[in-house]
Design an enzyme around this catalytic site. Structure first.
Site, PDB file in Angstrom:
ATOM      1  N   ARG A 116      40.766  36.419  53.053  1.00  0.00           N
ATOM      2  CA  ARG A 116      41.765  37.465  52.713  1.00  0.00           C
ATOM      3  C   ARG A 116      41.361  38.705  53.458  1.00  0.00           C
ATOM      4  O   ARG A 116      42.336  39.600  53.663  1.00  0.00           O
ATOM      5  CB  ARG A 116      41.355  37.834  51.249  1.00  0.00           C
ATOM      6  CG  ARG A 116      41.996  39.047  50.418  1.00  0.00           C
ATOM      7  CD  ARG A 116      43.427  38.899  50.683  1.00  0.00           C
ATOM      8  NE  ARG A 116      44.011  40.225  50.265  1.00  0.00           N
ATOM      9  CZ  ARG A 116      43.994  41.236  51.102  1.00  0.00           C
ATOM     10  NH1 ARG A 116      43.801  41.118  52.175  1.00  0.00           N
ATOM     11  NH2 ARG A 116      44.877  42.142  50.396  1.00  0.00           N
ATOM     12  N   TYR A 117      40.151  38.935  53.679  1.00  0.00           N
ATOM     13  CA  TYR A 117      39.604  40.245  54.340  1.00  0.00           C
ATOM     14  C   TYR A 117      39.355  39.958  55.860  1.00  0.00           C
ATOM     15  O   TYR A 117      39.031  38.806  56.308  1.00  0.00           O
ATOM     16  CB  TYR A 117      38.318  40.882  53.796  1.00  0.00           C
ATOM     17  CG  TYR A 117      38.670  40.966  52.381  1.00  0.00           C
ATOM     18  CD1 TYR A 117      39.170  42.209  51.776  1.00  0.00           C
ATOM     19  CD2 TYR A 117      38.309  40.118  51.390  1.00  0.00           C
ATOM     20  CE1 TYR A 117      39.327  42.664  50.376  1.00  0.00           C
ATOM     21  CE2 TYR A 117      38.358  40.506  49.853  1.00  0.00           C
ATOM     22  CZ  TYR A 117      38.997  41.843  49.701  1.00  0.00           C
ATOM     23  OH  TYR A 117      39.018  42.151  48.395  1.00  0.00           O
ATOM     24  N   ARG A 120      35.342  38.545  56.546  1.00  0.00           N
ATOM     25  CA  ARG A 120      34.740  37.461  55.663  1.00  0.00           C
ATOM     26  C   ARG A 120      35.514  36.532  54.963  1.00  0.00           C
ATOM     27  O   ARG A 120      36.799  37.049  54.593  1.00  0.00           O
ATOM     28  CB  ARG A 120      33.947  38.689  54.684  1.00  0.00           C
ATOM     29  CG  ARG A 120      34.717  39.461  54.006  1.00  0.00           C
ATOM     30  CD  ARG A 120      33.676  40.687  53.522  1.00  0.00           C
ATOM     31  NE  ARG A 120      34.431  41.518  52.616  1.00  0.00           N
ATOM     32  CZ  ARG A 120      35.431  42.472  52.856  1.00  0.00           C
ATOM     33  NH1 ARG A 120      35.686  42.597  54.162  1.00  0.00           N
ATOM     34  NH2 ARG A 120      36.050  43.240  51.935  1.00  0.00           N
ATOM     35  N   CYS A 129      30.547  23.551  37.676  1.00  0.00           N
ATOM     36  CA  CYS A 129      29.492  24.579  37.267  1.00  0.00           C
ATOM     37  C   CYS A 129      28.608  24.220  36.446  1.00  0.00           C
ATOM     38  O   CYS A 129      29.113  23.100  35.729  1.00  0.00           O
ATOM     39  CB  CYS A 129      30.508  25.789  36.482  1.00  0.00           C
ATOM     40  SG  CYS A 129      31.288  26.662  37.712  1.00  0.00           S
ATOM     41  N   CYS A 133      32.793  29.422  32.249  1.00  0.00           N
ATOM     42  CA  CYS A 133      33.255  30.653  31.503  1.00  0.00           C
ATOM     43  C   CYS A 133      34.626  30.699  31.120  1.00  0.00           C
ATOM     44  O   CYS A 133      35.592  30.175  31.797  1.00  0.00           O
ATOM     45  CB  CYS A 133      33.098  31.937  32.566  1.00  0.00           C
ATOM     46  SG  CYS A 133      31.576  31.763  33.521  1.00  0.00           S
ATOM     47  N   CYS A 136      37.636  32.028  33.198  1.00  0.00           N
ATOM     48  CA  CYS A 136      37.313  31.989  34.680  1.00  0.00           C
ATOM     49  C   CYS A 136      38.469  32.162  35.428  1.00  0.00           C
ATOM     50  O   CYS A 136      39.622  31.865  35.269  1.00  0.00           O
ATOM     51  CB  CYS A 136      37.307  30.228  34.979  1.00  0.00           C
ATOM     52  SG  CYS A 136      37.111  29.767  36.569  1.00  0.00           S
ATOM     53  N   ARG A 138      39.253  31.267  38.299  1.00  0.00           N
ATOM     54  CA  ARG A 138      39.743  29.935  39.151  1.00  0.00           C
ATOM     55  C   ARG A 138      40.166  28.673  38.313  1.00  0.00           C
ATOM     56  O   ARG A 138      39.734  27.360  38.662  1.00  0.00           O
ATOM     57  CB  ARG A 138      38.723  29.819  40.065  1.00  0.00           C
ATOM     58  CG  ARG A 138      39.344  29.839  41.516  1.00  0.00           C
ATOM     59  CD  ARG A 138      38.111  29.829  42.605  1.00  0.00           C
ATOM     60  NE  ARG A 138      38.293  31.353  43.045  1.00  0.00           N
ATOM     61  CZ  ARG A 138      37.047  31.764  43.544  1.00  0.00           C
ATOM     62  NH1 ARG A 138      35.938  31.313  43.120  1.00  0.00           N
ATOM     63  NH2 ARG A 138      36.882  33.069  43.669  1.00  0.00           N
ATOM     64  N   ASP A 297      40.945  39.354  35.094  1.00  0.00           N
ATOM     65  CA  ASP A 297      42.044  39.079  35.814  1.00  0.00           C
ATOM     66  C   ASP A 297      43.276  38.603  35.059  1.00  0.00           C
ATOM     67  O   ASP A 297      43.068  37.904  33.812  1.00  0.00           O
ATOM     68  CB  ASP A 297      41.733  37.972  36.914  1.00  0.00           C
ATOM     69  CG  ASP A 297      41.091  38.551  38.004  1.00  0.00           C
ATOM     70  OD1 ASP A 297      41.113  39.688  38.514  1.00  0.00           O
ATOM     71  OD2 ASP A 297      40.185  37.582  38.582  1.00  0.00           O
ATOM     72  N   ASP A 334      40.876  43.389  40.884  1.00  0.00           N
ATOM     73  CA  ASP A 334      41.105  42.581  42.023  1.00  0.00           C
ATOM     74  C   ASP A 334      42.724  42.579  41.795  1.00  0.00           C
ATOM     75  O   ASP A 334      43.380  42.055  40.899  1.00  0.00           O
ATOM     76  CB  ASP A 334      40.514  41.164  41.785  1.00  0.00           C
ATOM     77  CG  ASP A 334      40.151  40.666  43.122  1.00  0.00           C
ATOM     78  OD1 ASP A 334      40.851  41.029  43.961  1.00  0.00           O
ATOM     79  OD2 ASP A 334      39.385  39.716  43.226  1.00  0.00           O
ATOM     80  N   LYS A 341      40.215  43.506  46.282  1.00  0.00           N
ATOM     81  CA  LYS A 341      39.535  44.157  45.375  1.00  0.00           C
ATOM     82  C   LYS A 341      39.881  45.732  45.592  1.00  0.00           C
ATOM     83  O   LYS A 341      39.765  46.344  46.591  1.00  0.00           O
ATOM     84  CB  LYS A 341      37.912  44.029  45.662  1.00  0.00           C
ATOM     85  CG  LYS A 341      37.721  42.267  45.330  1.00  0.00           C
ATOM     86  CD  LYS A 341      36.240  42.338  45.377  1.00  0.00           C
ATOM     87  CE  LYS A 341      35.670  40.962  45.056  1.00  0.00           C
ATOM     88  NZ  LYS A 341      36.227  39.586  46.060  1.00  0.00           N
TER      89      LYS A 341
HETATM   90  C1  LIG Z   1      35.477  39.054  46.467  1.00  0.00           C
HETATM   91  C2  LIG Z   1      36.085  38.296  47.841  1.00  0.00           C
HETATM   92  C3  LIG Z   1      35.298  38.571  48.943  1.00  0.00           C
HETATM   93  C4  LIG Z   1      33.852  39.353  48.868  1.00  0.00           C
HETATM   94  O1  LIG Z   1      34.298  40.788  48.875  1.00  0.00           O
HETATM   95  P1  LIG Z   1      33.143  41.848  49.030  1.00  0.00           P
HETATM   96  O2  LIG Z   1      33.960  43.281  48.375  1.00  0.00           O
HETATM   97  O3  LIG Z   1      32.928  42.017  50.354  1.00  0.00           O
HETATM   98  O4  LIG Z   1      32.182  41.495  48.076  1.00  0.00           O
HETATM   99  C5  LIG Z   1      35.833  37.940  50.081  1.00  0.00           C
HETATM  100  N1  LIG Z   1      36.907  37.196  50.008  1.00  0.00           N
HETATM  101  C6  LIG Z   1      37.636  37.035  48.992  1.00  0.00           C
HETATM  102  C7  LIG Z   1      38.767  36.312  48.907  1.00  0.00           C
HETATM  103  C8  LIG Z   1      37.013  37.590  47.681  1.00  0.00           C
HETATM  104  O5  LIG Z   1      37.847  37.597  46.653  1.00  0.00           O
END
Ligand SMILES: *Cc1c(COP(=O)(O)O)cnc(C)c1O
Length: 448
Positions: A116-117, A120, A129, A133, A136, A138, A297, A334, A341
């Site tokens: 997504r980012y 990372r 799990c 929860c 959840c 997911r 969510d 989110d 986020k």
């Molecule tokens: C939460 C999340 C992350 C990590 O986000 P940080 O703000 O860096 O902790 C990375 N990828 C996805 C898809 C996420 O939902």
């Protein structure tokens, strides 16, 4: 309440279980409870809970004997009970409810890898799990062994990571990575460590909370071979903080794993400033840094857990300034639809003029910060090194850096063309910034 000692609990039906069994994570996993009959031996069920447990298509239920023992059987509103024992409210749909509210599957170049980012990725390594929860995010895949990720998919995930050098941070989640067989978890960590551009690995796990006995010396010895490794646990209410959890956190911290906590703001569980304060204080006592507090969510089954966003703002208002900065998490929404986020907080910036900023603090004290009148970005602000690649994702920071001048919604240009034809006044050079963005390199001539 103040500086309370961390304690252990065991529900009466487990009183005769020998310690070697109780303290064995394998025993805890194979003795999880999930049926009406098993529950009735620990906590008298309400009509709504009994109805949910017998409903077809219910999101998986499983609770470790350790975690179910933390519930006060006489309190129908027990905050731990609400997190793990289903009620009929789960079956109630609500406006904007979605199956995959964060559009994670859309962001997956290969199954189980959510990119997504820019730098990372989220890597889903299992759907299982230690306990489940009820809210959840997911639940579309979690708990379903048939939805889990195959070895072939794991290889595809690794291949994607190898050919994507912009990824420097891999977040292992699922499901819960710490329920994987230790050998498999180690293989994942080892294979990730072989990829040179991956700088850090993170694990998101509720195992220390549901199954603290899993945090054995064997596990921490293994984990510390793969540093830098970070871990976020998931505690929502102070009642989850036991002697066992404190010990598990201590072992992880001593193994050099920095710990954070991600909580979810849940109606009837922790939607109260004073509960949140106690929670963050007890977390920092265990050397766990509160990281995020999530708005719940828009996911199926979680409607009754949702609070107004105002509740989260009220909680943040009561934390910042009132307690150690280390104890203050960020409150996050989110974004539905996959926006990622978004931090939200009270407004501290009240007004601005040239060279003057008006701010207020947590006490309502209002001050001005006088800005310099002669500030010029200095030599230090001129960066000549290599910039990290963020293809298409430089965002608002990219606007500030001068890479682009605007971000437009999809279809913006077409809409504003009003279906007109190319005519003598329409020369696209007029609205391309001079000396900025693509306009500089390839000066477009008139369209068509
Ligand atoms: C939460 C999340 C992350 C990590 O986000 P940080 O703000 O860096 O902790 C990375 N990828 C996805 C898809 C996420 O939902």
């Amino acid at each position: 309440m103040l500086n309370r000692p961390f304690t252990s609990k065991r529900a009466p039906i487990y009183a005769d279980v020998p310690d070697e069994k109780w303290n064995s994570w394998r025993w805890q996993l194979s003795n999880r409870i999930n049926t009406v009959e098993e529950f009735e031996k620990v906590i008298p069920l309400s009509e709504s809970e009994r109805k949910a447990l017998s409903a077809p298509g219910l999101f998986r239920v499983d609770i470790t004997p350790y975690f179910v023992s933390l519930i006060d059987p006489d309190d129908p509103h027990d905050p731990i009970r609400k997190q793990v024992v289903p009620t009929a409210a789960e079956m109630v749909p609500f406006t904007a409810m979605m199956e995959d509210s964060l559009a994670e599957d859309r962001h997956s170049p290969v199954p189980g890898l959510v990119h997504r980012y820019p730098d990372r990725v989220l890597m889903l390594v299992t759907t299982q799990c230690a306990s489940y929860c009820r809210y959840c995010t997911r639940s579309r895949i979690v708990g379903d062994p048939s939805a889990t990720f195959s070895r072939a998919e794991f290889e595809l995930q690794l291949e994607y990571l190898k050919r994507t050098p912009q990824v420097r941070d891999v977040l292992l989640s699922g499901g819960d990575p710490l329920v994987l067989a230790p050998k498999i978890l180690e293989e994942i960590l080892r294979r990730l460590r072989e990829i040179p551009h991956i700088e850090i690995v993170r694990i998101g796990s509720r195992v220390p909370v549901f199954l603290p006995m899993r945090v054995t010396t064997e596990l921490t010895d293994m984990l510390q071979k793969y540093h830098p490794l970070w871990l976020n646990i998931h505690v929502n209410h102070p009642n989850e903080i036991s002697l066992e959890l404190a010990e598990a956190c201590d072992s992880l911290t001593r193994a050099g794993v920095p710990l954070g906590n991600q909580a979810v703001l849940l109606a009837g569980v922790n939607d109260n400033l004073h509960i949140q304060r106690q929670l963050v204080h007890e977390l920092v006592r265990m050397r766990v840094r509160p990281y995020y507090l999530y708005q719940c969510d828009l996911v199926e089954g979680a409607g009754h857990f949702r609070t107004a966003v105002a509740k989260g703002i009220e909680i943040m208002e009561g934390l910042r300034g009132h307690t150690s900065g280390y104890a203050v998490h960020q409150y996050i929404i989110d974004a539905p639809g996959g926006g990622g986020k978004i931090p939200v907080m009270p407004n501290y910036l009240i007004s601005l003029s040239d060279h003057k900023v008006v701010l207020r603090n947590y006490e309502g004290y209002i001050t001005t910060y006088e800005e310099p009148v002669d500030y010029l970005p200095s030599h230090a602000a001129v960066y000549t090194g290599e910039k990290r690649a963020e293809p298409g994702q430089t965002g608002v920071s990219g606007l500030l850096e001068g890479e682009q001048m605007f971000i437009k919604p999809e279809g913006f240009d077409e809409l504003h063309d009003r279906g007109g034809v190319q005519h003598r006044l329409k020369d696209s050079r007029k609205w391309v910034p001079l000396g900025i963005g693509p306009g500089e390199k390839e000066k477009p001539t008139s369209e068509e």
